[in-house]
Design a protein around this motif. Structure first.
Motif, PDB file in Angstrom:
ATOM      1  N   ASP A   1       0.487 -10.822   6.628  1.00  0.00           N
ATOM      2  CA  ASP A   1      -0.567 -10.053   7.705  1.00  0.00           C
ATOM      3  C   ASP A   1      -0.380  -8.734   7.347  1.00  0.00           C
ATOM      4  O   ASP A   1       0.881  -7.873   7.925  1.00  0.00           O
ATOM      5  CB  ASP A   1      -0.317 -10.431   8.816  1.00  0.00           C
TER       6      ASP A   1
ATOM      7  N   GLU B   1      -5.141  -9.908   5.025  1.00  0.00           N
ATOM      8  CA  GLU B   1      -4.455 -11.269   5.172  1.00  0.00           C
ATOM      9  C   GLU B   1      -3.845 -11.709   4.234  1.00  0.00           C
ATOM     10  O   GLU B   1      -4.823 -12.259   3.523  1.00  0.00           O
ATOM     11  CB  GLU B   1      -4.033 -12.213   6.329  1.00  0.00           C
TER      12      GLU B   1
ATOM     13  N   GLY C   1      -6.693  -3.885   7.946  1.00  0.00           N
ATOM     14  CA  GLY C   1      -6.404  -4.782   7.798  1.00  0.00           C
ATOM     15  C   GLY C   1      -6.740  -6.064   6.790  1.00  0.00           C
ATOM     16  O   GLY C   1      -7.830  -6.344   6.574  1.00  0.00           O
TER      17      GLY C   1
ATOM     18  N   GLU D   1      -1.187  -4.225   8.339  1.00  0.00           N
ATOM     19  CA  GLU D   1      -2.508  -3.637   8.847  1.00  0.00           C
ATOM     20  C   GLU D   1      -3.104  -2.783   8.131  1.00  0.00           C
ATOM     21  O   GLU D   1      -4.295  -1.925   8.910  1.00  0.00           O
ATOM     22  CB  GLU D   1      -1.481  -3.267  10.255  1.00  0.00           C
TER      23      GLU D   1
ATOM     24  N   ARG E   1       0.751   0.840   7.077  1.00  0.00           N
ATOM     25  CA  ARG E   1       1.188   0.570   8.902  1.00  0.00           C
ATOM     26  C   ARG E   1       2.247  -0.559   8.705  1.00  0.00           C
ATOM     27  O   ARG E   1       2.693  -1.433   7.380  1.00  0.00           O
ATOM     28  CB  ARG E   1      -0.086   0.265   8.496  1.00  0.00           C
ATOM     29  N   ASP E   2       2.056  -1.757   9.430  1.00  0.00           N
ATOM     30  CA  ASP E   2       2.949  -2.849   9.608  1.00  0.00           C
ATOM     31  C   ASP E   2       2.679  -3.628   8.619  1.00  0.00           C
ATOM     32  O   ASP E   2       1.253  -4.029   8.517  1.00  0.00           O
ATOM     33  CB  ASP E   2       2.923  -3.501  11.019  1.00  0.00           C
TER      34      ASP E   2
ATOM     35  N   TYR F   1      -6.595 -12.936  13.894  1.00  0.00           N
ATOM     36  CA  TYR F   1      -8.252 -11.963  14.659  1.00  0.00           C
ATOM     37  C   TYR F   1      -9.858 -13.190  15.111  1.00  0.00           C
ATOM     38  O   TYR F   1     -10.316 -12.900  15.376  1.00  0.00           O
ATOM     39  CB  TYR F   1      -8.707 -10.695  13.722  1.00  0.00           C
TER      40      TYR F   1
END
Length: 240
Positions: free
Chosen positions: A70, A98, A96, A72, A139-140, A154
């Motif tokens: 995942d 995945e 984001g 972000e 981002r993470d 999501y």
């Protein structure tokens, strides 16, 4: 969390997606990361490619489950390889995404390699203006393990369709996917808690048979929840 213990090189090197590639000379970095940190102190703005590599273990109890990465946010084009195989690509620096890596991993040690570029493209925003154009996995990143029957990425949506100063209903939509090879009977239970962690509502859906490879959107609305506490800047009450 998948942010620690990455290797990075600011170059487009050949063969970096392969498991046996020697990355000992690369930088040790953690995420979030930027091609040009700190970019305002660089002599020139770097435009081009960067590679990230990381080894990780897949536990035995994960076999038979769904394993995804995942992201972000990556600016702006990311190509993902797992154990030398191409697993997916994403274009766009502000969204984001995945990547399902279930079919590319094995029990024990695995290697993920990601080639990122920030080359200007007229079909990818932003094309001009006051933006951060420096590349990288900024981002993470998380490694997500789910059962074959799972809530999608999501896949929840919350509304309050009827509300006044004293009471409210809660509508919960939950998208559930069945990535197994057989049909499954599925129901979804949603619980609502107030800011004091007190249970104030339970939504229990009807049972639905979801076929293999299918996705179903559960849509349930609660009865009125009474004596609600509305949110305001002075009293930021939050329900979960």
């Amino acid at each position: 969390n998948f942010n620690r213990e990455w290797k990075f090189v600011r170059s487009n090197v050949e063969g970096a997606e392969q498991e046996d590639y020697n990355d000992n000379s690369w930088y040790n970095v953690g995420l979030p990361h930027d091609f040009s940190i700190p970019y305002w102190q660089e002599e020139r703005h770097y435009t081009g490619y960067g590679w990230y590599r990381k080894t990780f273990d897949v536990k035995g109890q994960w076999i038979g489950k769904r394993i995804t990465l995942d992201f972000e946010g990556v600016f702006h084009t990311a190509e993902i390889f797992v154990n030398g195989e191409f697993a997916g690509k994403h274009e766009g620096g502000y969204t984001g995404f995945e990547i399902d890596i279930t079919d590319y991993v094995r029990q024990g040690q695995n290697t993920v390699a990601i080639r990122v570029n920030n080359l200007w493209r007229n079909d990818l925003a932003p094309r001009a203006g006051e933006h951060n154009f420096t590349g990288g996995i900024y981002r993470d990143v998380n490694l997500v393990i789910t059962d074959p029957v799972h809530v999608t990425w999501y896949g929840t949506f919350v509304q309050t369709p009827e509300i006044d100063s004293t009471k409210s209903k809660v509508r919960m939509q939950t998208e559930v996917a069945n990535s197994s090879s057989t049909a499954r009977d599925v129901n979804v239970i949603n619980t609502v808690y107030d800011s004091d962690k007190k249970l104030v509502a339970t939504l229990n859906s009807d049972t639905v048979k979801i076929g293999p490879g299918e996705v179903y959107n559960f849509d349930d609305t609660s009865d009125f929840i009474n004596n609600i506490k509305l949110w305001s800047p002075e009293e930021p009450n939050m329900y979960s």
